[in-house]
Design an enzyme around this catalytic site. Sequence first.
Site, PDB file in Angstrom:
ATOM      1  N   ASP A  32       0.840  -1.011   0.101  1.00  0.00           N
ATOM      2  CA  ASP A  32       0.052  -0.007   0.115  1.00  0.00           C
ATOM      3  C   ASP A  32       0.786   1.186   0.059  1.00  0.00           C
ATOM      4  O   ASP A  32       2.108   1.235   0.556  1.00  0.00           O
ATOM      5  CB  ASP A  32      -0.999  -0.052   1.334  1.00  0.00           C
ATOM      6  N   ASN A  34       1.361   3.419  -2.889  1.00  0.00           N
ATOM      7  CA  ASN A  34       1.906   3.734  -3.853  1.00  0.00           C
ATOM      8  C   ASN A  34       1.233   5.333  -4.403  1.00  0.00           C
ATOM      9  O   ASN A  34       2.275   5.950  -4.814  1.00  0.00           O
ATOM     10  CB  ASN A  34       1.583   2.837  -5.139  1.00  0.00           C
ATOM     11  N   ARG A  36       0.020   7.566  -2.708  1.00  0.00           N
ATOM     12  CA  ARG A  36       0.410   8.725  -1.718  1.00  0.00           C
ATOM     13  C   ARG A  36       1.784   9.103  -2.174  1.00  0.00           C
ATOM     14  O   ARG A  36       2.388  10.269  -2.000  1.00  0.00           O
ATOM     15  CB  ARG A  36       0.347   8.253  -0.207  1.00  0.00           C
ATOM     16  N   TRP A  37       2.765   8.073  -2.387  1.00  0.00           N
ATOM     17  CA  TRP A  37       4.155   8.138  -2.543  1.00  0.00           C
ATOM     18  C   TRP A  37       4.338   8.934  -3.936  1.00  0.00           C
ATOM     19  O   TRP A  37       4.978   9.978  -4.113  1.00  0.00           O
ATOM     20  CB  TRP A  37       4.853   6.766  -2.818  1.00  0.00           C
ATOM     21  N   ARG A  45      -0.467   8.846 -10.285  1.00  0.00           N
ATOM     22  CA  ARG A  45      -0.353   7.481  -9.473  1.00  0.00           C
ATOM     23  C   ARG A  45       0.426   6.395 -10.134  1.00  0.00           C
ATOM     24  O   ARG A  45       0.753   5.577  -9.408  1.00  0.00           O
ATOM     25  CB  ARG A  45      -1.922   7.339  -9.070  1.00  0.00           C
ATOM     26  N   SER A  77      -7.084  -6.208  -5.600  1.00  0.00           N
ATOM     27  CA  SER A  77      -8.143  -6.678  -4.815  1.00  0.00           C
ATOM     28  C   SER A  77      -9.371  -6.739  -5.579  1.00  0.00           C
ATOM     29  O   SER A  77      -9.572  -6.216  -6.640  1.00  0.00           O
ATOM     30  CB  SER A  77      -8.320  -5.835  -3.584  1.00  0.00           C
ATOM     31  N   ASN A  80     -10.501  -3.292  -6.207  1.00  0.00           N
ATOM     32  CA  ASN A  80      -9.858  -2.348  -6.966  1.00  0.00           C
ATOM     33  C   ASN A  80     -10.499  -2.190  -8.393  1.00  0.00           C
ATOM     34  O   ASN A  80     -10.142  -1.046  -8.994  1.00  0.00           O
ATOM     35  CB  ASN A  80      -8.231  -2.765  -7.187  1.00  0.00           C
ATOM     36  N   ARG A  83     -11.468   1.547  -9.051  1.00  0.00           N
ATOM     37  CA  ARG A  83     -10.531   2.650  -9.436  1.00  0.00           C
ATOM     38  C   ARG A  83     -10.977   3.123 -10.709  1.00  0.00           C
ATOM     39  O   ARG A  83     -11.561   2.614 -11.598  1.00  0.00           O
ATOM     40  CB  ARG A  83      -9.257   2.018  -9.395  1.00  0.00           C
ATOM     41  N   ARG A 200       2.141  -4.565   6.621  1.00  0.00           N
ATOM     42  CA  ARG A 200       1.184  -3.559   5.768  1.00  0.00           C
ATOM     43  C   ARG A 200       1.966  -2.252   5.880  1.00  0.00           C
ATOM     44  O   ARG A 200       1.883  -1.473   7.021  1.00  0.00           O
ATOM     45  CB  ARG A 200      -0.274  -3.390   6.113  1.00  0.00           C
ATOM     46  N   ARG A 206      -5.460  -2.063   8.687  1.00  0.00           N
ATOM     47  CA  ARG A 206      -6.411  -3.033   8.492  1.00  0.00           C
ATOM     48  C   ARG A 206      -5.869  -4.146   7.488  1.00  0.00           C
ATOM     49  O   ARG A 206      -4.931  -3.825   6.918  1.00  0.00           O
ATOM     50  CB  ARG A 206      -7.536  -2.411   8.185  1.00  0.00           C
TER      51      ARG A 206
HETATM   52  C1  FPP Z   1      -2.218   0.018  -3.304  1.00  0.00           C
HETATM   53  O1  FPP Z   1      -1.668   1.219  -3.358  1.00  0.00           O
HETATM   54  C2  FPP Z   1      -1.430  -0.696  -4.365  1.00  0.00           C
HETATM   55  C3  FPP Z   1      -2.252  -1.338  -5.275  1.00  0.00           C
HETATM   56  C4  FPP Z   1      -3.636  -1.317  -5.190  1.00  0.00           C
HETATM   57  C5  FPP Z   1      -1.263  -1.945  -6.461  1.00  0.00           C
HETATM   58  C6  FPP Z   1      -0.197  -2.727  -6.096  1.00  0.00           C
HETATM   59  C7  FPP Z   1       0.429  -2.835  -7.447  1.00  0.00           C
HETATM   60  C8  FPP Z   1       1.932  -2.829  -7.492  1.00  0.00           C
HETATM   61  C9  FPP Z   1       2.708  -2.497  -6.512  1.00  0.00           C
HETATM   62  C10 FPP Z   1       2.351  -2.975  -8.958  1.00  0.00           C
HETATM   63  C11 FPP Z   1       1.837  -4.022  -9.714  1.00  0.00           C
HETATM   64  C12 FPP Z   1       1.749  -5.281  -9.585  1.00  0.00           C
HETATM   65  C13 FPP Z   1       2.556  -6.184 -10.255  1.00  0.00           C
HETATM   66  C14 FPP Z   1       2.779  -7.442  -9.681  1.00  0.00           C
HETATM   67  C15 FPP Z   1       3.393  -5.964 -11.414  1.00  0.00           C
HETATM   68  P1  FPP Z   1      -2.645   2.654  -3.445  1.00  0.00           P
HETATM   69  O2  FPP Z   1      -2.556   2.733  -4.864  1.00  0.00           O
HETATM   70  O3  FPP Z   1      -3.888   2.443  -3.038  1.00  0.00           O
HETATM   71  O4  FPP Z   1      -1.955   3.798  -2.681  1.00  0.00           O
HETATM   72  P2  FPP Z   1      -2.654   4.994  -1.996  1.00  0.00           P
HETATM   73  O5  FPP Z   1      -3.364   4.195  -0.898  1.00  0.00           O
HETATM   74  O6  FPP Z   1      -1.268   5.852  -1.362  1.00  0.00           O
HETATM   75  O7  FPP Z   1      -3.428   5.674  -2.692  1.00  0.00           O
END
Ligand code: FPP
Length: 255
Positions: A32, A34, A36-37, A45, A77, A80, A83, A200, A206
């Site tokens: 989790d 990505n 926010r990063w 994003r 998930s 997801n 989105r 996490r 959670r």
């Molecule tokens: C959650 O961060 C991240 C995801 C829903 C996707 C994870 C996917 C990857 C790391 C890369 C793709 C996977 C593969 C296997 C190549 P978020 O987007 O919910 O972050 P946020 O909560 O900060 O918005």
Amino acid sequence: MFNFFKKPKPIHKDSSALDMDRIPKHIGIIMDGNGRWAKGRNLPRTMGHKAGVETIRKILKECNRLGVRYLTLYAFSTENWKRPKDEVSALMTLLVEYLKNELKELHENNVVVNYVGNIARLPEAAQRALSDAKEMTKDNTGVQMNLALNYGGREEIVRGVRDIAEAVHSGAIKVEDITEESFKDYLYTKGQPDPELIIRPSGELRLSNFLLYQSAYSELWFSSINWPDFSEDHLRGAIADYQKRDRRFGGVKSE
Ligand code: FPP
């Protein structure tokens, strides 16, 4: 407020601090933070997800080095799909590119590629890349990477209940054969040990529908670090913390 630009403090720099005889066999990670990063860097994003793939590379290598047997990564998930279309499509493209570009190296590193979740809903290119990777690496003996894709813990349990009901209906098993242990054969993780440790990052506290049946006694480790900043040091730190936990499984502390 998180300071996105501050370099994370290194913790547990080398694995000498770890008890190598008590490395978790199975680690689950909710990747989790990505978004926010990326936001903290004024980037789209999807750049956060791209950076997240780099972290997968590092962490998978480290798990292999430490002797972790299974690494389950929550990549997409069942929720997801809500989105924006562009983001979903970028994630699917990243997945296909990752599998295509990395397959040779994954294979050379002895990694077993697997997936958990209902992949029938993924684009065909993704389904093909996954089954090719699974087939090519099936006899490897290193860490098994379970990519959780279109995965939801509740969906997994309901699906298992349906399958087991059919097995009873057809006479293949009896109702009395259904136990907490035998039910595990109806989950995507059939044949794998439950995760001892679930990590996490990103500050959320959670499980978000991740490995619900399997996590009954998992130790949970949270950190405010976003997934793209998660390093081998954080992984070792999480394992070191896990090794300090008193796991009683509902019993009492042994003398
Ligand atoms: C959650 O961060 C991240 C995801 C829903 C996707 C994870 C996917 C990857 C790391 C890369 C793709 C996977 C593969 C296997 C190549 P978020 O987007 O919910 O972050 P946020 O909560 O900060 O918005």
